[in-house]
Scaffold this motif. Structure first.
Motif, PDB file in Angstrom:
ATOM      1  N   LEU A  19     -12.046  23.141  35.086  1.00  0.00           N
ATOM      2  CA  LEU A  19     -12.937  22.079  35.542  1.00  0.00           C
ATOM      3  C   LEU A  19     -14.172  22.667  36.221  1.00  0.00           C
ATOM      4  CD1 LEU A  19     -10.327  19.668  37.203  1.00  0.00           C
ATOM      5  CD2 LEU A  19     -11.028  19.770  34.802  1.00  0.00           C
ATOM      6  N   LEU A  20     -15.317  22.079  35.932  1.00  0.00           N
ATOM      7  CA  LEU A  20     -16.556  22.409  36.628  1.00  0.00           C
ATOM      8  C   LEU A  20     -16.890  21.255  37.554  1.00  0.00           C
ATOM      9  CD1 LEU A  20     -19.160  24.053  37.113  1.00  0.00           C
ATOM     10  CD2 LEU A  20     -20.147  22.893  35.111  1.00  0.00           C
ATOM     11  N   ALA A  21     -16.840  21.494  38.862  1.00  0.00           N
ATOM     12  CA  ALA A  21     -17.105  20.471  39.866  1.00  0.00           C
ATOM     13  C   ALA A  21     -18.510  20.664  40.422  1.00  0.00           C
ATOM     14  CB  ALA A  21     -16.075  20.563  40.991  1.00  0.00           C
ATOM     15  N   LEU A  22     -19.295  19.570  40.446  1.00  0.00           N
ATOM     16  CA  LEU A  22     -20.681  19.665  40.870  1.00  0.00           C
ATOM     17  C   LEU A  22     -20.994  18.639  41.953  1.00  0.00           C
ATOM     18  CD1 LEU A  22     -22.367  20.062  37.367  1.00  0.00           C
ATOM     19  CD2 LEU A  22     -21.818  21.859  39.019  1.00  0.00           C
ATOM     20  N   PRO A  23     -21.944  18.956  42.820  1.00  0.00           N
ATOM     21  CA  PRO A  23     -22.325  18.010  43.870  1.00  0.00           C
ATOM     22  C   PRO A  23     -23.219  16.911  43.323  1.00  0.00           C
ATOM     23  CG  PRO A  23     -23.654  19.973  44.038  1.00  0.00           C
ATOM     24  CD  PRO A  23     -22.657  20.230  42.937  1.00  0.00           C
ATOM     25  N   GLY A  93     -18.099  15.453  29.741  1.00  0.00           N
ATOM     26  CA  GLY A  93     -18.468  14.870  31.012  1.00  0.00           C
ATOM     27  C   GLY A  93     -19.821  14.174  30.928  1.00  0.00           C
ATOM     28  N   PRO A  94     -20.376  13.794  32.077  1.00  0.00           N
ATOM     29  CA  PRO A  94     -19.756  13.971  33.391  1.00  0.00           C
ATOM     30  C   PRO A  94     -18.821  12.814  33.735  1.00  0.00           C
ATOM     31  CG  PRO A  94     -21.976  13.106  33.635  1.00  0.00           C
ATOM     32  CD  PRO A  94     -21.768  13.289  32.171  1.00  0.00           C
ATOM     33  N   TYR A  95     -17.783  13.152  34.492  1.00  0.00           N
ATOM     34  CA  TYR A  95     -16.870  12.156  35.046  1.00  0.00           C
ATOM     35  C   TYR A  95     -17.177  11.987  36.533  1.00  0.00           C
ATOM     36  CZ  TYR A  95     -13.900  12.726  30.877  1.00  0.00           C
ATOM     37  OH  TYR A  95     -13.419  12.781  29.599  1.00  0.00           O
ATOM     38  N   GLY A  96     -17.075  10.772  37.012  1.00  0.00           N
ATOM     39  CA  GLY A  96     -17.179  10.544  38.446  1.00  0.00           C
ATOM     40  C   GLY A  96     -15.845  10.811  39.112  1.00  0.00           C
ATOM     41  N   VAL A  97     -15.892  11.260  40.351  1.00  0.00           N
ATOM     42  CA  VAL A  97     -14.650  11.553  41.064  1.00  0.00           C
ATOM     43  C   VAL A  97     -14.797  11.102  42.508  1.00  0.00           C
ATOM     44  CG1 VAL A  97     -15.383  13.911  41.613  1.00  0.00           C
ATOM     45  CG2 VAL A  97     -12.954  13.339  41.630  1.00  0.00           C
ATOM     46  N   ALA A  98     -13.797  10.433  42.999  1.00  0.00           N
ATOM     47  CA  ALA A  98     -13.784  10.010  44.397  1.00  0.00           C
ATOM     48  C   ALA A  98     -13.465  11.203  45.289  1.00  0.00           C
ATOM     49  CB  ALA A  98     -12.741   8.908  44.597  1.00  0.00           C
ATOM     50  N   VAL A  99     -13.880  11.103  46.549  1.00  0.00           N
ATOM     51  CA  VAL A  99     -13.664  12.214  47.476  1.00  0.00           C
ATOM     52  C   VAL A  99     -12.190  12.551  47.592  1.00  0.00           C
ATOM     53  CG1 VAL A  99     -13.918  12.973  49.863  1.00  0.00           C
ATOM     54  CG2 VAL A  99     -15.761  11.690  48.766  1.00  0.00           C
ATOM     55  N   ALA A 104      -7.686  16.168  46.493  1.00  0.00           N
ATOM     56  CA  ALA A 104      -6.337  16.311  45.946  1.00  0.00           C
ATOM     57  C   ALA A 104      -6.273  17.395  44.879  1.00  0.00           C
ATOM     58  CB  ALA A 104      -5.870  14.979  45.369  1.00  0.00           C
ATOM     59  N   LEU A 105      -7.377  17.594  44.151  1.00  0.00           N
ATOM     60  CA  LEU A 105      -7.426  18.641  43.133  1.00  0.00           C
ATOM     61  C   LEU A 105      -7.790  20.001  43.715  1.00  0.00           C
ATOM     62  CD1 LEU A 105      -9.276  16.695  40.290  1.00  0.00           C
ATOM     63  CD2 LEU A 105      -6.895  17.491  40.249  1.00  0.00           C
ATOM     64  N   GLY A 106      -8.049  20.042  45.022  1.00  0.00           N
ATOM     65  CA  GLY A 106      -8.437  21.291  45.663  1.00  0.00           C
ATOM     66  C   GLY A 106      -9.918  21.573  45.593  1.00  0.00           C
ATOM     67  N   LEU A 107     -10.708  20.626  45.086  1.00  0.00           N
ATOM     68  CA  LEU A 107     -12.148  20.817  44.928  1.00  0.00           C
ATOM     69  C   LEU A 107     -12.866  20.517  46.243  1.00  0.00           C
ATOM     70  CD1 LEU A 107     -12.540  19.075  41.453  1.00  0.00           C
ATOM     71  CD2 LEU A 107     -12.500  21.536  41.916  1.00  0.00           C
ATOM     72  N   PRO A 108     -14.091  21.040  46.396  1.00  0.00           N
ATOM     73  CA  PRO A 108     -14.842  20.730  47.626  1.00  0.00           C
ATOM     74  C   PRO A 108     -15.047  19.230  47.803  1.00  0.00           C
ATOM     75  CG  PRO A 108     -15.873  22.527  46.409  1.00  0.00           C
ATOM     76  CD  PRO A 108     -14.805  21.979  45.519  1.00  0.00           C
ATOM     77  N   ALA A 109     -15.077  18.793  49.054  1.00  0.00           N
ATOM     78  CA  ALA A 109     -15.269  17.372  49.334  1.00  0.00           C
ATOM     79  C   ALA A 109     -16.646  16.889  48.896  1.00  0.00           C
ATOM     80  CB  ALA A 109     -15.073  17.107  50.828  1.00  0.00           C
ATOM     81  N   SER A 110     -17.581  17.809  48.694  1.00  0.00           N
ATOM     82  CA  SER A 110     -18.924  17.435  48.244  1.00  0.00           C
ATOM     83  C   SER A 110     -18.988  17.146  46.750  1.00  0.00           C
ATOM     84  CB  SER A 110     -19.914  18.560  48.579  1.00  0.00           C
ATOM     85  OG  SER A 110     -19.517  19.768  47.943  1.00  0.00           O
ATOM     86  N   THR A 111     -17.892  17.332  46.030  1.00  0.00           N
ATOM     87  CA  THR A 111     -17.873  17.109  44.582  1.00  0.00           C
ATOM     88  C   THR A 111     -18.098  15.644  44.257  1.00  0.00           C
ATOM     89  OG1 THR A 111     -16.335  18.950  44.260  1.00  0.00           O
ATOM     90  CG2 THR A 111     -16.485  17.325  42.479  1.00  0.00           C
ATOM     91  N   ARG A 112     -19.021  15.377  43.345  1.00  0.00           N
ATOM     92  CA  ARG A 112     -19.278  14.013  42.904  1.00  0.00           C
ATOM     93  C   ARG A 112     -19.078  13.840  41.404  1.00  0.00           C
ATOM     94  NH1 ARG A 112     -18.586  13.805  47.301  1.00  0.00           N
ATOM     95  NH2 ARG A 112     -19.794  12.944  49.026  1.00  0.00           N
ATOM     96  N   THR A 113     -19.249  14.910  40.643  1.00  0.00           N
ATOM     97  CA  THR A 113     -19.014  14.830  39.197  1.00  0.00           C
ATOM     98  C   THR A 113     -18.182  16.025  38.757  1.00  0.00           C
ATOM     99  OG1 THR A 113     -21.059  16.024  38.667  1.00  0.00           O
ATOM    100  CG2 THR A 113     -21.183  13.615  38.758  1.00  0.00           C
ATOM    101  N   VAL A 114     -17.441  15.821  37.685  1.00  0.00           N
ATOM    102  CA  VAL A 114     -16.587  16.875  37.137  1.00  0.00           C
ATOM    103  C   VAL A 114     -16.783  16.929  35.626  1.00  0.00           C
ATOM    104  CG1 VAL A 114     -14.190  17.580  36.688  1.00  0.00           C
ATOM    105  CG2 VAL A 114     -14.846  16.787  38.969  1.00  0.00           C
TER     106      VAL A 114
END
Length: 383
Positions: A19-23, A93-99, A104-114
């Protein structure tokens, strides 16, 4: 703008993907440009719910886990597309993701799209001890990715570093590359400058800069290898190099003494000519001693390795010159540490602006494009 489809966090297939998590604020076209900087033939492909995940690597926007509520909302969301990176790899993508889901996935809390990467699983040997700046050895202790999976995963980490994001690998490891770790810049241009010209340009911002090549005329050349004395008589003391040349001539069947002297005299004449009119430099360097912070180097040479984005442009047809501006710390091994020491980070923070300043003045002089360590193009206005 229509909302993004939610990331199917409960889909079992998600656990098997990188997964690529982006702000917030990163647009799909930015991801596309970075992909085109590394891979050829990058293109968008449709990713509909009817696509088979095992064939296209695209997770459906609607899954059983999301239920009928998602089906009803699907028409009001931005459709998911797949960015083809390589023959067997694509990024959906991009997929939206809730904080809460990101955490829960271990990603930074600043992540908004995956973005979800589908790539072949190709693993090699267990990693050797040593540097691991990107954290891949930590993420894959049982066998490092190789071939296509290695290439796309390295790009994923580089994209995360450039965009301030993170990567969650299929093994569950979280890689959060430090954007400040990428310091080196390269100016790619069609213009060649002579060493003294480059030195003058660099000295505008770094007055202590000096050429790393030998000063012309500082070597007087070898003494006569002909074996003749100052009056041309046989019997003078030959240099060691002359003895080696004489032995080579004898080994290759030049038995006549006068013929050997003639060939050795020609060698002397060639050396004198090269000293009097040396060929133009094909590569050279400029150095700046930064004291406790290490060294700054400008390495100049022709190059044939270009980011795919530049291939085919008119100005690259006749050859490209690379002006590589590098920072080298005193403890070079710290460059390959995922978590370098505080002293290294402090020295890097002082040196990085100097790298940018040198790249900026070089680009102003020769034009072309500026690329970072990952071959991603950089706007000079951002330096």
């Amino acid at each position: 703008m229509a909302p993004l489809p939610p990331l199917p966090v409960h889909d079992p297939a998600l656990a098997d993907r990188h997964l690529l998590a982006l702000p917030d604020g990163v647009e799909p076209d930015e991801v596309e440009v970075l992909a085109s900087s590394r891979f050829r033939n990058v293109r968008w492909e449709a990713a509909s719910p009817g696509d088979a995940a095992t064939r296209t690597g695209v997770l459906p926007a609607v899954t059983a886990a999301l239920g009928i509520r998602s089906v009803g909302a699907r028409a009001n969301t931005t459709p998911v597309r797949a960015l083809r990176l390589a023959r067997l790899s694509s990024l959906a993508g991009p997929y939206g993701v809730a904080v809460e889901d990101a955490v829960a996935l271990g990603l930074p809390a600043s992540t908004r799209t995956v973005w979800v990467l589908s790539a072949p699983r190709e693993r090699g040997e267990r990693p050797w001890p040593g540097g691991d700046r990107d954290g891949l050895k930590r993420a894959f202790p049982d066998g490092l990715p190789v071939r296509e999976e290695e290439r796309v995963l390295q790009w994923l980490v580089a994209a995360a570093r450039r965009l301030g994001g993170a990567v969650r690998t299929q093994t569950g490891a979280i890689l959060t590359p430090d954007p400040d770790a990428s310091t080196d810049l390269t100016v790619l241009t069609s213009r060649w400058l002579e060493p003294d010209d480059v030195l003058r340009i660099v000295q505008r911002v770094q007055p202590r800069a000096y050429l790393s090549v030998a000063t012309p005329g500082s070597w007087a050349g070898p003494a006569s290898r002909t074996g003749r004395g100052s009056q041309g008589a046989v019997g003078g003391s030959p240099e060691a190099g002359g003895s080696g040349l004489r032995a080579a001539l004898e080994r290759y069947g030049v038995a006549d003494e006068d013929e050997r002297h003639r060939l050795m005299a020609e060698a002397d004449a060639y050396d004198e000519l090269m000293l009097a009119a040396p060929p133009p430099a094909e590569a050279f360097g400029v150095l700046v001693d930064l004291g406790v912070d290490g060294m700054l180097a400008v390495e100049v040479s022709a190059t044939e390795q270009l980011p795919p984005l530049l291939e085919g442009l008119p100005w690259v047809a006749d050859g490209v010159v690379a002006y590589r501006v590098r920072w080298e710390p005193r403890e070079i091994e710290q460059l390959e540490q995922e978590r370098p020491t505080l002293d290294h980070r402090v020295a890097r923070s002082r040196s990085a602006p100097l790298v940018c300043a040198v790249a900026r003045v070089l680009h102003a002089e020769v034009g072309g494009e500026i690329a970072d360590e990952s071959d991603f193009l950089v706007d000079p206005a951002d330096l």
